[in-house]
Design a protein around this motif. Structure first.
Motif, PDB file in Angstrom:
ATOM      1  N   CYS A 158      16.540  24.467  -0.351  1.00 51.29           N
ATOM      2  CA  CYS A 158      15.117  24.126  -0.370  1.00 51.29           C
ATOM      3  C   CYS A 158      14.413  24.970   0.687  1.00 51.29           C
ATOM      4  N   TYR A 159      13.234  25.473   0.369  1.00 52.70           N
ATOM      5  CA  TYR A 159      12.497  26.278   1.340  1.00 52.70           C
ATOM      6  C   TYR A 159      11.003  25.980   1.259  1.00 52.70           C
ATOM      7  N   GLY A 160      10.297  26.300   2.338  1.00 55.01           N
ATOM      8  CA  GLY A 160       8.855  26.094   2.382  1.00 55.01           C
ATOM      9  C   GLY A 160       8.147  27.366   2.781  1.00 55.01           C
ATOM     10  N   ASN A 161       6.926  27.218   3.269  1.00 55.85           N
ATOM     11  CA  ASN A 161       6.114  28.363   3.639  1.00 55.85           C
ATOM     12  C   ASN A 161       5.932  28.400   5.155  1.00 55.85           C
ATOM     13  N   ILE A 162       5.357  29.483   5.662  1.00 55.84           N
ATOM     14  CA  ILE A 162       5.136  29.630   7.095  1.00 55.84           C
ATOM     15  C   ILE A 162       3.696  29.999   7.400  1.00 55.84           C
ATOM     16  N   GLU A 163       3.267  29.584   8.573  1.00 53.59           N
ATOM     17  CA  GLU A 163       2.019  30.054   9.153  1.00 53.59           C
ATOM     18  C   GLU A 163       2.398  30.986  10.301  1.00 53.59           C
ATOM     19  N   VAL A 164       1.944  32.209  10.246  1.00 49.91           N
ATOM     20  CA  VAL A 164       2.262  33.191  11.283  1.00 49.91           C
ATOM     21  C   VAL A 164       1.142  33.200  12.314  1.00 49.91           C
ATOM     22  N   ILE A 165       1.513  32.976  13.570  1.00 47.34           N
ATOM     23  CA  ILE A 165       0.550  32.991  14.671  1.00 47.34           C
ATOM     24  C   ILE A 165       0.808  34.246  15.489  1.00 47.34           C
ATOM     25  N   ASN A 166      -0.130  35.179  15.442  1.00 51.33           N
ATOM     26  CA  ASN A 166       0.004  36.456  16.136  1.00 51.33           C
ATOM     27  C   ASN A 166      -0.593  36.317  17.533  1.00 51.33           C
ATOM     28  N   THR A 188      12.442  28.007   7.422  1.00 56.50           N
ATOM     29  CA  THR A 188      11.923  26.953   6.542  1.00 56.50           C
ATOM     30  C   THR A 188      12.995  26.412   5.609  1.00 56.50           C
ATOM     31  N   THR A 189      14.208  26.913   5.702  1.00 50.94           N
ATOM     32  CA  THR A 189      15.220  26.581   4.703  1.00 50.94           C
ATOM     33  C   THR A 189      16.079  25.379   5.076  1.00 50.94           C
ATOM     34  N   ALA A 190      16.646  24.800   4.044  1.00 49.26           N
ATOM     35  CA  ALA A 190      17.693  23.789   4.165  1.00 49.26           C
ATOM     36  C   ALA A 190      18.641  24.032   2.998  1.00 49.26           C
ATOM     37  N   PHE A 191      19.937  23.906   3.252  1.00 48.73           N
ATOM     38  CA  PHE A 191      20.899  24.159   2.181  1.00 48.73           C
ATOM     39  C   PHE A 191      22.130  23.267   2.352  1.00 48.73           C
ATOM     40  N   ASN A 222      29.086  25.106  11.571  1.00 48.72           N
ATOM     41  CA  ASN A 222      30.457  24.588  11.484  1.00 48.72           C
ATOM     42  C   ASN A 222      30.628  23.276  12.233  1.00 48.72           C
ATOM     43  N   LEU A 223      29.711  22.955  13.151  1.00 46.68           N
ATOM     44  CA  LEU A 223      29.822  21.733  13.951  1.00 46.68           C
ATOM     45  C   LEU A 223      29.050  20.560  13.365  1.00 46.68           C
ATOM     46  N   THR A 224      28.178  20.823  12.409  1.00 40.78           N
ATOM     47  CA  THR A 224      27.347  19.739  11.901  1.00 40.78           C
ATOM     48  C   THR A 224      28.146  18.733  11.084  1.00 40.78           C
ATOM     49  N   LEU A 225      27.722  17.481  11.121  1.00 40.91           N
ATOM     50  CA  LEU A 225      28.380  16.406  10.383  1.00 40.91           C
ATOM     51  C   LEU A 225      27.730  16.163   9.023  1.00 40.91           C
ATOM     52  N   SER A 226      26.563  16.751   8.814  1.00 37.71           N
ATOM     53  CA  SER A 226      25.807  16.520   7.585  1.00 37.71           C
ATOM     54  C   SER A 226      26.132  17.568   6.528  1.00 37.71           C
ATOM     55  N   ASN A 227      25.933  17.190   5.260  1.00 36.82           N
ATOM     56  CA  ASN A 227      26.084  18.185   4.198  1.00 36.82           C
ATOM     57  C   ASN A 227      24.781  18.941   3.963  1.00 36.82           C
ATOM     58  N   ILE A 228      23.705  18.552   4.649  1.00 39.59           N
ATOM     59  CA  ILE A 228      22.442  19.270   4.546  1.00 39.59           C
ATOM     60  C   ILE A 228      22.171  19.967   5.878  1.00 39.59           C
ATOM     61  N   ILE A 229      22.095  21.279   5.851  1.00 38.96           N
ATOM     62  CA  ILE A 229      21.827  22.075   7.047  1.00 38.96           C
ATOM     63  C   ILE A 229      20.384  22.567   6.992  1.00 38.96           C
ATOM     64  N   VAL A 230      19.641  22.308   8.055  1.00 37.38           N
ATOM     65  CA  VAL A 230      18.257  22.761   8.170  1.00 37.38           C
ATOM     66  C   VAL A 230      18.204  23.810   9.271  1.00 37.38           C
ATOM     67  N   CYS A 231      17.638  24.956   8.973  1.00 41.38           N
ATOM     68  CA  CYS A 231      17.565  26.034   9.962  1.00 41.38           C
ATOM     69  C   CYS A 231      16.367  25.842  10.893  1.00 41.38           C
ATOM     70  N   ALA A 232      16.564  26.163  12.166  1.00 39.75           N
ATOM     71  CA  ALA A 232      15.473  26.108  13.145  1.00 39.75           C
ATOM     72  C   ALA A 232      15.656  27.238  14.146  1.00 39.75           C
ATOM     73  N   ASP A 233      14.587  27.945  14.435  1.00 38.00           N
ATOM     74  CA  ASP A 233      14.600  28.979  15.467  1.00 38.00           C
ATOM     75  C   ASP A 233      13.820  28.461  16.667  1.00 38.00           C
ATOM     76  N   SER A 234      14.296  28.774  17.858  1.00 35.61           N
ATOM     77  CA  SER A 234      13.802  28.127  19.082  1.00 35.61           C
ATOM     78  C   SER A 234      12.377  28.498  19.481  1.00 35.61           C
ATOM     79  N   ASP A 235      11.817  29.547  18.891  1.00 35.04           N
ATOM     80  CA  ASP A 235      10.452  29.931  19.267  1.00 35.04           C
ATOM     81  C   ASP A 235       9.421  29.539  18.209  1.00 35.04           C
TER      82      ASP A 235
END
Length: 199
Positions: free
Chosen positions: A97-105, A134-137, A60-73
């Protein structure tokens, strides 16, 4: 810090980071405020309000019409934002738009790239193959469906994708690693507990 470093190192530099600190008990505030970057906006909520509420708060605070998700870890590929920007610039009809992930265990020092799923609405109805980090919407679509459902304990991202789908949104996936996702023993047990409550 690795997450923030990976965002600052992006090859596409025209971004704004809305950082929502949802009741952290470590040195998150100290770390974030240590970056002298006007693109980073830090917000601390009064108490632990949950991931869905925190994400809505930031969106709700972003100024852009494109939101990209990010998790802090998680750590992001340096071209993640460039690829995302090109996706929306070249395809006006794309809503998510979405991409793929590499999982590091980190429990056994193992890693793997998750098998990629080309967008298929029927498969999405059965299983969530779109990783939130990995998403943006488009924000107007996000606002139209009401954002993340704050009543959900988990799977709030999956619920959002299904509501996007019901709105006729256009999805586009890249078979490229956008995020390197760390998995810890504590995160695994926490996810299992959330899943039990959700079920």
């Amino acid at each position: 810090k690795p997450c923030l470093d990976s965002i600052i190192a992006q090859t596409y530099a025209d971004w704004e980071l809305i950082f929502v600190d949802d009741g952290s008990t470590d040195k998150t505030a100290e770390i974030v405020k240590g970056y002298n970057d006007s693109r980073i906006k830090y917000y601390q909520v009064d108490k632990h309000i949950g991931v869905a509420h925190a994400r809505n708060f930031g969106c709700n605070l972003t100024l852009s019409n494109i939101i990209v998700c990010a998790d802090s870890d998680d750590v992001y590929d340096k071209n993640r934002l460039l690829t995302t920007n090109e996706c929306f610039r070249l395809n006006n009809s794309v809503d998510i738009c979405y991409g793929n992930i590499e999982v590091i265990n980190l429990m056994n020092n193992d890693w793997f790239v998750r098998p990629f799923q080309v967008f298929d609405p029927e498969v999405l109805k059965e299983v969530n193959y779109i990783a939130n980090m990995t998403t943006a919407f488009k924000k107007d679509l996000f606002d139209r469906v009401g954002g993340y459902d704050e009543n959900l304990i988990t799977s709030e991202d999956y619920d959002l994708w299904l509501r996007f789908l019901s709105e006729g949104a256009v999805f586009y996936g890249y078979d490229e690693v956008f995020a390197h996702v760390n998995r810890y023993p504590s995160s695994t047990s926490a996810n299992q507990d959330r899943q039990k409550k959700y079920i």
